[in-house]
Design a protein around this motif. Structure first.
Motif, PDB file in Angstrom:
ATOM      1  N   TYR A 176       0.913  -1.125   0.143  1.00  0.00           N
ATOM      2  CA  TYR A 176      -0.027  -0.102   0.018  1.00  0.00           C
ATOM      3  C   TYR A 176       0.754   1.255   0.016  1.00  0.00           C
ATOM      4  CZ  TYR A 176      -1.972   3.830   2.670  1.00  0.00           C
ATOM      5  OH  TYR A 176      -2.399   5.051   3.064  1.00  0.00           O
ATOM      6  N   LYS A 177       1.954   1.233   0.837  1.00  0.00           N
ATOM      7  CA  LYS A 177       2.803   2.461   0.815  1.00  0.00           C
ATOM      8  C   LYS A 177       3.703   2.638  -0.404  1.00  0.00           C
ATOM      9  CE  LYS A 177       5.343   2.589   4.830  1.00  0.00           C
ATOM     10  NZ  LYS A 177       6.136   2.197   5.619  1.00  0.00           N
ATOM     11  N   THR A 178       4.142   1.482  -1.048  1.00  0.00           N
ATOM     12  CA  THR A 178       4.985   1.595  -2.076  1.00  0.00           C
ATOM     13  C   THR A 178       4.222   1.863  -3.518  1.00  0.00           C
ATOM     14  OG1 THR A 178       5.506  -0.594  -2.110  1.00  0.00           O
ATOM     15  CG2 THR A 178       6.904   0.730  -1.051  1.00  0.00           C
ATOM     16  N   GLU A 179       3.261   1.082  -3.611  1.00  0.00           N
ATOM     17  CA  GLU A 179       2.280   1.202  -4.842  1.00  0.00           C
ATOM     18  C   GLU A 179       0.990   1.361  -4.478  1.00  0.00           C
ATOM     19  OE1 GLU A 179       3.553  -2.383  -7.424  1.00  0.00           O
ATOM     20  OE2 GLU A 179       4.860  -2.941  -5.654  1.00  0.00           O
ATOM     21  N   PRO A 180       0.619   2.483  -4.316  1.00  0.00           N
ATOM     22  CA  PRO A 180      -0.794   2.832  -3.645  1.00  0.00           C
ATOM     23  C   PRO A 180      -1.936   2.704  -5.004  1.00  0.00           C
ATOM     24  CG  PRO A 180       0.466   4.989  -3.949  1.00  0.00           C
ATOM     25  CD  PRO A 180       1.713   3.562  -4.073  1.00  0.00           C
TER      26      PRO A 180
END
Ligand code: XUL
Length: 526
Positions: A176-180
């Protein structure tokens, strides 16, 4: 007509099948398909995609899809009576996750047998690769989730384990943080187990309480998704997760794809899968509290059945749901055969027989000599900096060091399994090093419990086949007591029983505190 049940194990390096004839209490078919060898086009090494960052370990989910087609084709070729299969279940490597998009549901429901599974399913992924249990790239996310849940003790008591890098929640948070954008495009998150079950059922399958407990997302006591853990992990997560269910619960008839293509019984039932460790608990027949197994392999694991799901406040061990109801516990020591082999090679000992003779030539308790064999970073206890530590032990004394590595491993098992509050009646030993009589004797003496060797090549796939039988019987309203189901499938090797020696046990009882002190000294010194 024989009552046949199929169990599958989708592990890191292979997909295995076991078919059982329940009434005859027999395994009638076994086959394993090695991913690297059978499907080289996916370019995996030991089932994992090579990459630059040693902390990142991913596999392509289409590899597992392709393997399922190949395995069914092999079973057809081997003339397995697929038309007599009544139910199918399975298990997967734990913690790994698969990310699906909004095409998944309709595609799974309409698999075309004229095409391969890969061609059918290539368009359903919101993420091309799956992080697996060997991935340790989420230390930051572990810390973030643990902090939001109130620290180690609370995280463990709510979800069954402290946050661990390989667990699915921290992995989802990293995604979620790196590929929202891709996270947003994900409509369904599956575990390896529930993903494979979805292929067979032709619909999104539930996650079971065993594998679900390896996510840091499930309330271990209530067996429902934990709202705080979901919130601490990623937004809108609840809508992306399937329901939770019992392992082996019937999902529905098997997808027509497998009926038309491979001739499987059209009434065969697809059931909920679990994780490979929970499946092994059943495959080894550990269906009652107090039954414990140790698997002595590359790493050593100590696991067993527990009635109450009480958790480890130090956060070293795990509690998962058991397919046999209740709970199972698991602790994993990374320096298992890895450490035993390092000691053997260091003293240039040519084989295990000689190693065993040296162990026997040193006295029980080694006159207080202790070795901490953390050749590699250790999981239990958590040791990030590898190192070998000797206390009152002469490095030149090969015999004392050989005994010391065995004693340390057994004492660590006793010390770090105390939180489980499980008093083993008997320990089943499996894995390559279970052939070592001196090691088994030391474990029996330290644990004050008899140890028997059990030889099962595919305990996880066998457990899955038994789980299929259980799910089938429950759905039919028939009696399905687990101890009766597993009886006859898992027999100790005749003559392998090792009994504790009372005098040795007394020495080890006294040595436990000293051993714990050695661990603390090193851990406190950082
Ligand atoms: C258990 C774990 C491994 C995998 C191996 O927590 O990470 O045992 O399940 O497949």
């Amino acid at each position: 007509m024989a009552k046949l049940f199929l169990g599958l194990d989708s592990s890191t390096q292979s997909l295995s099948a076991v078919v059982i004839d329940l009434d005859a209490r027999k395994v009638i078919y076994e086959h394993s398909l090695n991913f690297d060898a059978a499907l080289p086009q996916f370019k995996t090494k030991n089932g994992v995609l090579p990459g630059r960052d040693p902390l990142v370990k991913h596999s392509p989910p289409l590899l597992w899809v392709a393997a399922l087609d190949l395995l069914f084709a092999q079973m057809k070729k081997d003339k397995v009576a697929l038309k007599n299969i009544l139910a199918i279940s399975g298990c997967g490597q734990q913690h790994g996750s698969v990310y699906l998009n909004d095409k998944a549901v309709e595609t799974l429901a309409a698999l075309d047998p004229k095409k391969s599974l890969v061609d059918n399913l290539a368009g359903i992924f919101a993420r091309k690769t799956s992080p697996i249990w060997m991935d340790s790239s989420t230390a930051k996310e572990c810390e973030e989730i643990r902090k939001k849940l109130g620290g180690i003790k609370f995280t463990a008591s709510r979800t069954g384990s402290d946050t661990f890098e390989r667990f699915t929640g921290p992995q989802i948070r990293k995604f979620y943080k790196t590929e929202p954008k891709s996270y947003e495009a994900t409509t369904h998150i599956a575990l390896v187990s529930s993903f494979m079950a979805s292929l067979l059922a032709g619909k999104i399958a539930p996650i079971d309480f065993g594998d679900g407990a390896g996510m840091n997302l499930m309330d271990i006591r209530k067996k429902v998704w934990n709202t705080d853990a979901l919130k601490a992990t990623a937004p809108s997560l609840i809508g992306k997760l399937p329901p939770l269910a019992d392992a082996g619960k019937v999902i529905g008839p098997v997808s027509p794809y497998f009926v038309q293509k491979y001739g499987i019984n059209p009434e065969a039932l697809a059931t909920v899968w679990t994780g490979d460790n929970p499946a092994s608990v059943v495959g080894l027949g550990l269906t009652k509290p107090g039954q414990v197994a140790i698997s002595l392999g590359t790493s050593d694991t100590f696991f067993g059945t527990m009635a109450q799901g009480h958790t480890d406040e130090h956060g070293e061990g795990h509690v998962f749901g058991s397919p046999a109801g209740g709970y199972m516990t698991l602790i994993c020591f990374k320096n298992g055969s890895l450490a035993r082999e390092k000691v053997r090679d260091y003293y240039k000992i040519s084989d295990w027989k000689k190693f065993g003779a040296l162990v026997e030539s040193a006295p029980v308790g080694n006159h207080g000599g202790v070795l901490l064999p953390w050749f590699d970073a250790e999981i239990v206890p958590r040791v990030n900096k590898p190192g070998v530590h000797r206390f009152h032990l002469d490095e030149k004394d090969a015999a004392a060091n050989c005994r010391a590595v065995f004693e340390a491993q057994a004492l660590a098992m006793r010390l770090h399994s105390q939180w489980m509050d499980v008093i083993p009646e008997q320990i089943f030993a499996t894995g390559g090093a279970a052939n070592n009589p001196q090691l088994l004797q030391i474990i029996a003496d330290v644990m004050n419990c008899r140890v028997v060797r059990i030889e099962v090549s595919k305990s996880a796939a066998l457990g899955s086949a038994l789980q299929a039988a259980h799910g089938f019987l429950v759905a039919a309203g028939k009696s399905a007591a687990w101890d009766k189901l597993t009886a006859g499938f898992t027999k100790p090797v005749p003559g392998s029983e090792v009994k504790p020696d009372k005098k040795a046990t007394k020495i080890y009882d006294a040595m436990l505190d000293q051993y714990a002190g050695c661990e603390s000294d090193v851990l406190d010194a950082g």
